[in-house]
Design an enzyme around this catalytic site. Structure first.
Site, PDB file in Angstrom:
ATOM      1  N   PRO A  16       0.825  -1.205   0.000  1.00  0.00           N
ATOM      2  CA  PRO A  16       0.000   0.000   0.000  1.00  0.00           C
ATOM      3  C   PRO A  16       0.864   1.261   0.000  1.00  0.00           C
ATOM      4  O   PRO A  16       2.101   1.169   0.047  1.00  0.00           O
ATOM      5  CB  PRO A  16      -0.763  -0.121   1.317  1.00  0.00           C
ATOM      6  CG  PRO A  16       0.211  -0.792   2.225  1.00  0.00           C
ATOM      7  CD  PRO A  16       0.970  -1.774   1.358  1.00  0.00           C
ATOM      8  N   MET A  17       0.234   2.415  -0.002  1.00  0.00           N
ATOM      9  CA  MET A  17       0.973   3.673   0.157  1.00  0.00           C
ATOM     10  C   MET A  17       1.610   3.679   1.554  1.00  0.00           C
ATOM     11  O   MET A  17       1.100   3.062   2.482  1.00  0.00           O
ATOM     12  CB  MET A  17       0.036   4.882   0.001  1.00  0.00           C
ATOM     13  CG  MET A  17      -0.343   5.146  -1.455  1.00  0.00           C
ATOM     14  SD  MET A  17      -1.465   6.561  -1.652  1.00  0.00           S
ATOM     15  CE  MET A  17      -0.380   7.931  -1.290  1.00  0.00           C
ATOM     16  N   PHE A  18       2.694   4.383   1.675  1.00  0.00           N
ATOM     17  CA  PHE A  18       3.433   4.547   2.943  1.00  0.00           C
ATOM     18  C   PHE A  18       4.073   3.239   3.456  1.00  0.00           C
ATOM     19  O   PHE A  18       4.333   3.096   4.649  1.00  0.00           O
ATOM     20  CB  PHE A  18       2.534   5.137   4.045  1.00  0.00           C
ATOM     21  CG  PHE A  18       1.724   6.312   3.588  1.00  0.00           C
ATOM     22  CD1 PHE A  18       2.343   7.511   3.272  1.00  0.00           C
ATOM     23  CD2 PHE A  18       0.355   6.211   3.436  1.00  0.00           C
ATOM     24  CE1 PHE A  18       1.597   8.595   2.827  1.00  0.00           C
ATOM     25  CE2 PHE A  18      -0.403   7.283   2.991  1.00  0.00           C
ATOM     26  CZ  PHE A  18       0.226   8.478   2.691  1.00  0.00           C
ATOM     27  N   GLY A  20       6.900   2.143   1.997  1.00  0.00           N
ATOM     28  CA  GLY A  20       8.327   2.262   1.697  1.00  0.00           C
ATOM     29  C   GLY A  20       8.759   1.621   0.387  1.00  0.00           C
ATOM     30  O   GLY A  20       9.921   1.230   0.241  1.00  0.00           O
ATOM     31  N   THR A  22       9.180   2.934  -2.660  1.00  0.00           N
ATOM     32  CA  THR A  22      10.186   3.687  -3.418  1.00  0.00           C
ATOM     33  C   THR A  22      11.551   3.602  -2.749  1.00  0.00           C
ATOM     34  O   THR A  22      12.572   3.455  -3.431  1.00  0.00           O
ATOM     35  CB  THR A  22       9.742   5.153  -3.597  1.00  0.00           C
ATOM     36  OG1 THR A  22       8.503   5.159  -4.318  1.00  0.00           O
ATOM     37  CG2 THR A  22      10.763   5.954  -4.374  1.00  0.00           C
ATOM     38  N   GLU A  92       6.158   3.038  -9.430  1.00  0.00           N
ATOM     39  CA  GLU A  92       4.715   3.242  -9.528  1.00  0.00           C
ATOM     40  C   GLU A  92       4.120   2.788 -10.858  1.00  0.00           C
ATOM     41  O   GLU A  92       3.467   3.558 -11.568  1.00  0.00           O
ATOM     42  CB  GLU A  92       4.379   4.725  -9.282  1.00  0.00           C
ATOM     43  CG  GLU A  92       5.087   5.264  -8.024  1.00  0.00           C
ATOM     44  CD  GLU A  92       4.198   6.085  -7.139  1.00  0.00           C
ATOM     45  OE1 GLU A  92       3.187   5.538  -6.687  1.00  0.00           O
ATOM     46  OE2 GLU A  92       4.543   7.251  -6.902  1.00  0.00           O
ATOM     47  N   GLN A  94       1.588   1.176 -11.418  1.00  0.00           N
ATOM     48  CA  GLN A  94       0.122   1.282 -11.507  1.00  0.00           C
ATOM     49  C   GLN A  94      -0.342   2.483 -12.321  1.00  0.00           C
ATOM     50  O   GLN A  94      -1.461   2.508 -12.809  1.00  0.00           O
ATOM     51  CB  GLN A  94      -0.509   1.326 -10.102  1.00  0.00           C
ATOM     52  CG  GLN A  94      -0.489   2.668  -9.391  1.00  0.00           C
ATOM     53  CD  GLN A  94       0.831   2.952  -8.669  1.00  0.00           C
ATOM     54  OE1 GLN A  94       1.736   2.129  -8.679  1.00  0.00           O
ATOM     55  NE2 GLN A  94       0.940   4.101  -8.040  1.00  0.00           N
ATOM     56  N   CYS A 153      -5.325   1.005  14.010  1.00  0.00           N
ATOM     57  CA  CYS A 153      -5.061   0.024  15.079  1.00  0.00           C
ATOM     58  C   CYS A 153      -3.587  -0.323  15.251  1.00  0.00           C
ATOM     59  O   CYS A 153      -3.238  -1.060  16.167  1.00  0.00           O
ATOM     60  CB  CYS A 153      -5.859  -1.251  14.814  1.00  0.00           C
ATOM     61  SG  CYS A 153      -5.186  -2.244  13.470  1.00  0.00           S
TER      62      CYS A 153
HETATM   63 ZN   LIG Z   1      -6.213  -1.666  11.539  1.00  0.00          ZN
END
Ligand SMILES: [Zn+2]
Length: 195
Positions: A16-18, A20, A22, A92, A94, A153
């Site tokens: 997902p984004m964030f 790491g 790159t 990237e 995508q 969470c």
């Molecule tokens: Zn969660």
């Protein structure tokens, strides 16, 4: 007849984004540069965050970064620019046009003997896999799946939620943004669009 060169391979970094992606991509490229390989890095022209010609890595290696078209011109452009390169980084994936068979093009680069490192976002903000990512994962020699930290969470986040006023929102597949627009979520905390 088209002749393969056995030294090529394709390594894919997804998540997902964030998560790491790159940074990991740059680490791999840096490692090759240290070994004396000729490296080049391509960024999609949609992503204006990187307009510099060079990216300097943590260890101080300068990597040439080239903004690539993302339409039907991409194949010829990248093939030409990477002619002298041993190692080709693509960030990237995508973002490239889903109708130009971009992952298959990258496969031919690996066939021709180049080491290809490609990063790609796994799912869009609705939780659906990007078409390019699905294809890329299917033909990779090796895949690294990274996770971010869920903002709700603290668990392992593999989804990317689009947010506005701290609430999940849904819209066009592509909307460029950072922490102001997106947050990583785990499977449980990710909110799916209700029809
Ligand atoms: Zn969660």
């Amino acid at each position: 007849m088209y002749k393969k060169n056995g030294k090529g391979r394709m390594v894919v970094i997804t998540g997902p984004m964030f998560s790491g992606k790159t940074s990991r991509l740059l680490e791999f490229i840096e490692r090759e540069a240290i070994a004396g390989k000729n490296v080049i890095l391509f960024k999609p022209e949609i992503d204006k965050r990187y307009s510099k010609n060079y990216v300097v890595t943590h260890k101080g290696y300068k990597v040439k970064a080239v903004i690539s078209p993302i339409d039907f011109k991409a194949g010829d452009f990248i093939a030409k620019k990477s002619r002298e390169a041993d190692v080709v980084g693509i960030d990237e994936v995508q973002f490239w046009d889903e109708n130009i068979h971009f992952p298959e093009f990258l496969d031919t680069l690996a066939d021709s003997g180049k080491i290809v490192y490609a990063s790609t976002l796994n799912r869009d903000h609705r939780g659906e896999a990007f078409k390019n990512s699905k294809s890329l994962l299917g033909i990779a020699d090796k895949v690294y799946t990274l996770a971010a930290v869920c903002t709700k969470c603290g668990g392992e986040a593999t989804f990317t939620q689009r947010i506005a006023d701290n609430k999940p929102v849904f819209g066009d597949t592509i909307l460029i943004g950072g922490k102001n627009l997106y947050e990583p979520r785990c499977r449980e905390c990710f909110v799916k669009k209700r029809d």
